[in-house]
Design an enzyme around this catalytic site. Structure first.
Site, mmCIF file in Angstrom:
data_model
loop_
_atom_site.group_PDB
_atom_site.id
_atom_site.type_symbol
_atom_site.label_atom_id
_atom_site.label_comp_id
_atom_site.label_asym_id
_atom_site.label_seq_id
_atom_site.Cartn_x
_atom_site.Cartn_y
_atom_site.Cartn_z
ATOM 1 N N GLN A 17 61.165 -6.463 44.651
ATOM 2 C CA GLN A 17 61.455 -5.747 45.895
ATOM 3 C C GLN A 17 60.859 -4.331 45.866
ATOM 4 O O GLN A 17 61.424 -3.400 46.440
ATOM 5 C CB GLN A 17 62.963 -5.682 46.125
ATOM 6 C CG GLN A 17 63.543 -6.971 46.689
ATOM 7 C CD GLN A 17 62.965 -7.322 48.058
ATOM 8 O OE1 GLN A 17 62.743 -6.459 48.899
ATOM 9 N NE2 GLN A 17 62.697 -8.597 48.283
ATOM 10 N N SER A 18 59.721 -4.168 45.221
ATOM 11 C CA SER A 18 59.112 -2.846 45.078
ATOM 12 C C SER A 18 58.666 -2.257 46.423
ATOM 13 O O SER A 18 57.887 -2.878 47.157
ATOM 14 C CB SER A 18 57.906 -2.962 44.142
ATOM 15 O OG SER A 18 57.084 -1.818 44.243
#
Ligand SMILES: *Cc1c(COP(=O)(O)O)cnc(C)c1O
Length: 325
Positions: free
Chosen positions: A71-72
């Site tokens: 989920q960067s």
């Protein structure tokens, strides 16, 4: 010295949280809205990427590689920046391919990034391998480090310190403390360099978000390296205390990306007081840290306090269940 490629909307707004401040008599609390930097829903990586993409283009790159958690935000913003600059984008992400991509992963996919799932290796451990493979296919790849946190990326935050200084001067304000989420070190190193360069006197209050090391180095060691490099390159005259790099570690016990009562409490408090959304991974943890400092008077009563909102909104949708609990 550094080439910049314009990607975002600056300066970002900076103003007082009047309703929220009422909870803490004696303090005035302000916010800097880097969740409005543009680049596919905003965030602090826009500032770094203007310098990093500028450098990639200067070196004649046609492809960009970077890495991060599944989920960067950094990876999602790199995908957006690559699209704007006409570069092919490869993302090395932690974890396994999910059945249904959500949050940042959904957005990166929509922007045409090539996504490689790397299990435990969420901090770019497999970058060199992909670099060699792309080279062998006649590509000109450019590596953006984990979190965009090298000195080139940090220059975006050296510039941000000057942007804030100008806003404070215009509004005839001093900021005693600046709280923000610190994770891969580029923002903090940049702000420390920029504060020294532009005479911004605020005490930095970086809240640690990730207690794990990166390539064997602690966050403070990474920041120390960036500062050492920066002091030399920028011929900085103002001394920086490399032995005492600030970092507040009291709120990271649950581990990176784990949503606890702290994050839920911060999100609900700010959303209901001001209609501003915090993300569950970074900004909610840092904001909780600030609320705790205000409540326990761990900072000087009567002071002006700034919260630097660094973005991260798409992760809210990924963590919907934990955020609502
Ligand atoms: C990356 C990020 C941070 C931390 O910035 P670093 O330069 O990596 O320390 C904080 N908040 C959000 C939302 C981020 O995406």
């Amino acid at each position: 010295m550094h080439n910049k490629f314009k990607l975002g909307f600056f300066p970002t707004p900076m103003y007082e949280l009047k309703r929220f401040s009422k909870n803490y008599p004696g303090f005035r609390i302000f916010i800097k809205r880097d969740d409005h930097t543009g680049l596919a829903t905003g965030g602090n990586k826009t500032r770094k990427l203007e310098y990093l993409i500028g450098d990639a283009l200067k070196h004649g790159a046609d492809t960009v590689i970077t890495s991060g958690a599944q989920q960067s935000n950094h990876c999602r913003q790199t995908a957006a920046a690559s699209a704007m600059a006409g570069l092919e984008c490869h993302l090395l992400l932690g974890g396994e391919k999910p059945e249904q991509p959500g949050g940042n992963l959904l957005l990166s996919t929509l922007m045409g990034a090539n996504i490689h799932f790397k299990g435990e290796n969420r901090k770019g451990e497999d970058t060199e391998h992909l670099f060699a493979e792309l080279k062998s296919k006649e590509k000109k790849p450019y590596i953006i480090p984990y979190g965009g946190s090298n000195l080139i990326g940090a220059m975006g935050f050296a510039e941000a310190a000057s942007e804030l200084k100008m806003q404070l001067d215009e509004q005839r304000l001093n900021m005693d403390y600046i709280f923000f989420a610190s994770s891969s070190g580029g923002m903090q190193a940049g702000l420390m360099l920029g504060a020294a360069m532009h005479d911004l006197k605020s005490t930095l209050m970086p809240v640690c978000n990730d207690k794990e090391k990166t390539n064997g180095l602690s966050l403070q060691e990474i920041i120390r390296q960036l500062l050492t490099e920066g002091i030399a390159q920028l011929h900085l005259k103002t001394p920086l205390d490399l032995e005492n790099i600030p970092l507040i570690k009291a709120y990271d016990h649950a581990g990176y990306g784990v949503v606890t009562h702290q994050e839920r409490s911060a999100i609900k408090t700010l959303a209901s007081a001001e209609g501003i959304l915090l993300d569950p991974v970074y900004t909610a943890r840092a904001f909780y840290g600030m609320m705790d400092h205000l409540e326990k008077k761990l900072i000087r009563p009567g002071s002006n306090v700034l919260f630097w909102h660094t973005g991260g909104i798409p992760a809210t949708f990924h963590h919907a269940r934990e955020v609502l609990r």
